[in-house]
Scaffold this motif. Sequence first.
Motif, PDB file in Angstrom:
ATOM      1  N   TYR A  26      18.365   8.880  39.551  1.00  0.00           N
ATOM      2  CA  TYR A  26      18.349   8.295  38.168  1.00  0.00           C
ATOM      3  C   TYR A  26      17.244   8.696  37.557  1.00  0.00           C
ATOM      4  O   TYR A  26      17.136   9.127  36.380  1.00  0.00           O
ATOM      5  CB  TYR A  26      18.407   6.812  38.459  1.00  0.00           C
ATOM      6  N   GLU A  27      15.984   8.749  38.306  1.00  0.00           N
ATOM      7  CA  GLU A  27      14.840   9.201  37.799  1.00  0.00           C
ATOM      8  C   GLU A  27      15.011  10.632  37.095  1.00  0.00           C
ATOM      9  O   GLU A  27      14.293  11.039  36.124  1.00  0.00           O
ATOM     10  CB  GLU A  27      13.413   9.082  38.702  1.00  0.00           C
ATOM     11  N   GLU A  28      15.514  11.627  37.990  1.00  0.00           N
ATOM     12  CA  GLU A  28      15.780  12.848  37.614  1.00  0.00           C
ATOM     13  C   GLU A  28      16.557  12.871  36.314  1.00  0.00           C
ATOM     14  O   GLU A  28      16.213  13.664  35.340  1.00  0.00           O
ATOM     15  CB  GLU A  28      16.071  13.865  38.597  1.00  0.00           C
ATOM     16  N   LEU A  29      17.782  12.232  36.317  1.00  0.00           N
ATOM     17  CA  LEU A  29      18.484  12.363  35.088  1.00  0.00           C
ATOM     18  C   LEU A  29      17.914  11.711  33.766  1.00  0.00           C
ATOM     19  O   LEU A  29      18.091  12.213  32.890  1.00  0.00           O
ATOM     20  CB  LEU A  29      19.852  11.441  35.442  1.00  0.00           C
ATOM     21  N   VAL A  30      17.058  10.763  33.979  1.00  0.00           N
ATOM     22  CA  VAL A  30      16.416   9.963  32.977  1.00  0.00           C
ATOM     23  C   VAL A  30      15.231  11.246  32.385  1.00  0.00           C
ATOM     24  O   VAL A  30      15.385  11.221  31.353  1.00  0.00           O
ATOM     25  CB  VAL A  30      15.629   8.996  33.099  1.00  0.00           C
ATOM     26  N   ARG A  31      14.742  11.997  33.336  1.00  0.00           N
ATOM     27  CA  ARG A  31      13.807  12.844  32.755  1.00  0.00           C
ATOM     28  C   ARG A  31      14.540  14.164  32.029  1.00  0.00           C
ATOM     29  O   ARG A  31      13.975  14.445  31.237  1.00  0.00           O
ATOM     30  CB  ARG A  31      12.965  13.515  34.152  1.00  0.00           C
ATOM     31  N   ARG A  32      15.629  14.415  32.701  1.00  0.00           N
ATOM     32  CA  ARG A  32      16.574  15.488  31.960  1.00  0.00           C
ATOM     33  C   ARG A  32      16.967  15.011  30.560  1.00  0.00           C
ATOM     34  O   ARG A  32      16.911  15.731  29.642  1.00  0.00           O
ATOM     35  CB  ARG A  32      17.490  16.125  32.781  1.00  0.00           C
ATOM     36  N   HIS A  33      17.357  13.663  30.664  1.00  0.00           N
ATOM     37  CA  HIS A  33      17.745  13.042  29.206  1.00  0.00           C
ATOM     38  C   HIS A  33      16.744  13.056  28.203  1.00  0.00           C
ATOM     39  O   HIS A  33      17.015  13.481  27.053  1.00  0.00           O
ATOM     40  CB  HIS A  33      18.341  11.937  29.347  1.00  0.00           C
ATOM     41  N   GLU A  34      15.512  12.707  28.775  1.00  0.00           N
ATOM     42  CA  GLU A  34      14.301  12.595  27.731  1.00  0.00           C
ATOM     43  C   GLU A  34      14.059  14.265  27.423  1.00  0.00           C
ATOM     44  O   GLU A  34      13.535  14.095  26.138  1.00  0.00           O
ATOM     45  CB  GLU A  34      13.278  11.981  28.372  1.00  0.00           C
ATOM     46  N   ALA A  35      14.306  14.981  28.186  1.00  0.00           N
ATOM     47  CA  ALA A  35      14.151  16.346  27.566  1.00  0.00           C
ATOM     48  C   ALA A  35      15.124  17.047  27.087  1.00  0.00           C
ATOM     49  O   ALA A  35      15.228  18.540  26.240  1.00  0.00           O
ATOM     50  CB  ALA A  35      13.970  17.264  28.971  1.00  0.00           C
ATOM     51  N   GLY A  36      16.284  16.379  26.796  1.00  0.00           N
ATOM     52  CA  GLY A  36      17.500  16.741  25.780  1.00  0.00           C
ATOM     53  C   GLY A  36      18.203  17.830  26.788  1.00  0.00           C
ATOM     54  O   GLY A  36      18.963  18.530  25.974  1.00  0.00           O
ATOM     55  N   LYS A  37      18.278  17.634  28.072  1.00  0.00           N
ATOM     56  CA  LYS A  37      19.289  18.514  28.773  1.00  0.00           C
ATOM     57  C   LYS A  37      20.528  17.803  29.176  1.00  0.00           C
ATOM     58  O   LYS A  37      21.242  18.730  29.610  1.00  0.00           O
ATOM     59  CB  LYS A  37      18.406  19.042  29.893  1.00  0.00           C
ATOM     60  N   THR A  86      22.289  -5.480  36.471  1.00  0.00           N
ATOM     61  CA  THR A  86      21.098  -5.577  35.841  1.00  0.00           C
ATOM     62  C   THR A  86      20.269  -4.739  36.397  1.00  0.00           C
ATOM     63  O   THR A  86      19.278  -3.976  35.793  1.00  0.00           O
ATOM     64  CB  THR A  86      20.423  -6.941  36.055  1.00  0.00           C
ATOM     65  N   VAL A  87      20.203  -4.512  37.693  1.00  0.00           N
ATOM     66  CA  VAL A  87      19.624  -3.385  38.389  1.00  0.00           C
ATOM     67  C   VAL A  87      19.821  -1.951  38.004  1.00  0.00           C
ATOM     68  O   VAL A  87      18.944  -1.292  37.395  1.00  0.00           O
ATOM     69  CB  VAL A  87      19.657  -3.445  39.752  1.00  0.00           C
ATOM     70  N   ILE A  88      21.026  -1.901  37.744  1.00  0.00           N
ATOM     71  CA  ILE A  88      21.598  -0.526  37.029  1.00  0.00           C
ATOM     72  C   ILE A  88      21.073  -0.344  35.712  1.00  0.00           C
ATOM     73  O   ILE A  88      20.705   0.906  35.479  1.00  0.00           O
ATOM     74  CB  ILE A  88      23.063  -0.512  37.164  1.00  0.00           C
ATOM     75  N   GLU A  89      21.024  -1.219  34.834  1.00  0.00           N
ATOM     76  CA  GLU A  89      20.739  -1.264  33.658  1.00  0.00           C
ATOM     77  C   GLU A  89      19.202  -0.904  33.524  1.00  0.00           C
ATOM     78  O   GLU A  89      18.882  -0.196  32.668  1.00  0.00           O
ATOM     79  CB  GLU A  89      21.140  -2.333  32.695  1.00  0.00           C
ATOM     80  N   ARG A  90      18.642  -1.638  34.303  1.00  0.00           N
ATOM     81  CA  ARG A  90      16.971  -1.563  34.182  1.00  0.00           C
ATOM     82  C   ARG A  90      16.525   0.026  34.795  1.00  0.00           C
ATOM     83  O   ARG A  90      15.701   0.488  34.095  1.00  0.00           O
ATOM     84  CB  ARG A  90      16.458  -2.602  35.414  1.00  0.00           C
ATOM     85  N   GLU A  91      17.373   0.366  35.871  1.00  0.00           N
ATOM     86  CA  GLU A  91      16.786   1.620  36.619  1.00  0.00           C
ATOM     87  C   GLU A  91      17.473   2.841  35.802  1.00  0.00           C
ATOM     88  O   GLU A  91      16.753   3.911  36.014  1.00  0.00           O
ATOM     89  CB  GLU A  91      17.287   1.506  37.928  1.00  0.00           C
ATOM     90  N   PHE A  92      18.517   2.829  35.255  1.00  0.00           N
ATOM     91  CA  PHE A  92      19.267   3.812  34.690  1.00  0.00           C
ATOM     92  C   PHE A  92      19.828   3.842  33.304  1.00  0.00           C
ATOM     93  O   PHE A  92      19.082   4.384  32.372  1.00  0.00           O
ATOM     94  CB  PHE A  92      20.115   4.385  35.817  1.00  0.00           C
ATOM     95  N   THR A  93      20.545   2.974  33.151  1.00  0.00           N
ATOM     96  CA  THR A  93      21.615   3.169  31.850  1.00  0.00           C
ATOM     97  C   THR A  93      20.725   2.523  30.631  1.00  0.00           C
ATOM     98  O   THR A  93      21.265   3.331  29.682  1.00  0.00           O
ATOM     99  CB  THR A  93      22.973   2.464  32.257  1.00  0.00           C
ATOM    100  N   SER A  94      20.134   1.882  30.757  1.00  0.00           N
ATOM    101  CA  SER A  94      19.113   1.529  29.409  1.00  0.00           C
ATOM    102  C   SER A  94      18.173   2.528  29.117  1.00  0.00           C
ATOM    103  O   SER A  94      17.603   2.424  28.101  1.00  0.00           O
ATOM    104  CB  SER A  94      18.411   0.061  29.608  1.00  0.00           C
ATOM    105  N   ARG A  95      17.879   3.463  29.932  1.00  0.00           N
ATOM    106  CA  ARG A  95      17.216   4.554  29.728  1.00  0.00           C
ATOM    107  C   ARG A  95      17.666   5.668  29.319  1.00  0.00           C
ATOM    108  O   ARG A  95      16.975   6.952  29.250  1.00  0.00           O
ATOM    109  CB  ARG A  95      16.207   4.776  30.789  1.00  0.00           C
ATOM    110  N   VAL A  96      18.889   5.949  29.280  1.00  0.00           N
ATOM    111  CA  VAL A  96      19.769   7.241  28.712  1.00  0.00           C
ATOM    112  C   VAL A  96      20.786   6.536  27.780  1.00  0.00           C
ATOM    113  O   VAL A  96      20.613   5.388  27.174  1.00  0.00           O
ATOM    114  CB  VAL A  96      20.601   7.815  29.884  1.00  0.00           C
ATOM    115  N   ASP A  97      21.331   7.517  27.039  1.00  0.00           N
ATOM    116  CA  ASP A  97      22.340   7.038  25.811  1.00  0.00           C
ATOM    117  C   ASP A  97      23.768   6.717  26.257  1.00  0.00           C
ATOM    118  O   ASP A  97      24.599   6.920  25.415  1.00  0.00           O
ATOM    119  CB  ASP A  97      22.238   8.244  24.877  1.00  0.00           C
ATOM    120  N   LEU A  98      23.810   5.963  27.720  1.00  0.00           N
ATOM    121  CA  LEU A  98      25.220   5.619  27.862  1.00  0.00           C
ATOM    122  C   LEU A  98      25.311   4.436  27.065  1.00  0.00           C
ATOM    123  O   LEU A  98      24.448   3.480  26.993  1.00  0.00           O
ATOM    124  CB  LEU A  98      25.229   5.306  29.351  1.00  0.00           C
ATOM    125  N   ARG A  99      26.463   4.148  26.415  1.00  0.00           N
ATOM    126  CA  ARG A  99      26.802   3.095  25.514  1.00  0.00           C
ATOM    127  C   ARG A  99      26.907   1.774  26.374  1.00  0.00           C
ATOM    128  O   ARG A  99      27.402   1.889  27.562  1.00  0.00           O
ATOM    129  CB  ARG A  99      28.076   3.221  24.777  1.00  0.00           C
TER     130      ARG A  99
END
Length: 261
Positions: A44-55, A82-95
Amino acid sequence: METVILDDPAALGRVAADAVVALLERRPDAVLGLATGSSPLPVYEELVRRHEAGKVSFARARAFTLDEYVGLPEDHPERYRTVIEREFTSRVDLRADALHSPDGTAEDIPAACAAYEDAILAAGGVDLQILGIGSDGHIAFNEPGSSLASRTRIKTLTRQTRSDNARFFDDDVDAVPTHCLTQGLATIMAARHLVLLATGRGKAEAVHHLVEGPVSAMWPATILQHHPHVTVLLDPAAAGRLQLAPYYRETWASKPDWQGI
């Protein structure tokens, strides 16, 4: 089953993230299966990083979680949604409405479980499911003795699982719920690609059974041996009991770059 041994969790996270990104490039509306626990966090950390980089974008994707505690209120910090939202989905553009989870607060538990199965089916099934593994060999919350043909249902957690999870509840095992809703083993097996991550010496026994042992309900994760597309990502400690570890390292080192996982 492909077994990959890499030196650190961050490297494992990058390999798993590569698979998720490649899937979303092919199918922007892909369905992801999300697991909680410590093992998937580098992914999840790597996916957030790539999302923030526009990849990578999750704007058209959908996601289903594996399991949920029964009885935790919606505002509890350790509720798995709540954990999934906190760690991952709220940090990317998943609806927000694209994230689905079992309803651990439902009054009619069997109906909630059936509805969850129906929702996965209506979405077209899970394309890539991220998994961890418990020290007793459970995946999701399918404890030892679970039916290999099981579907989403309520389960009683073993004392071992509750002890393992007590670290999320201020080390108070009595605060860990005794029941959960979980996707069944047959539900998990219906996903098209399974990516399981395990790190640490505490997972070595379970990984040994998963990869090199006989299929048995006593070690529920072993059912994955019957799946046509499973990737097991391990650090050296989790791989410590594997007899064929040198072979797994050799095959990964010589794998064609274009093949992916």
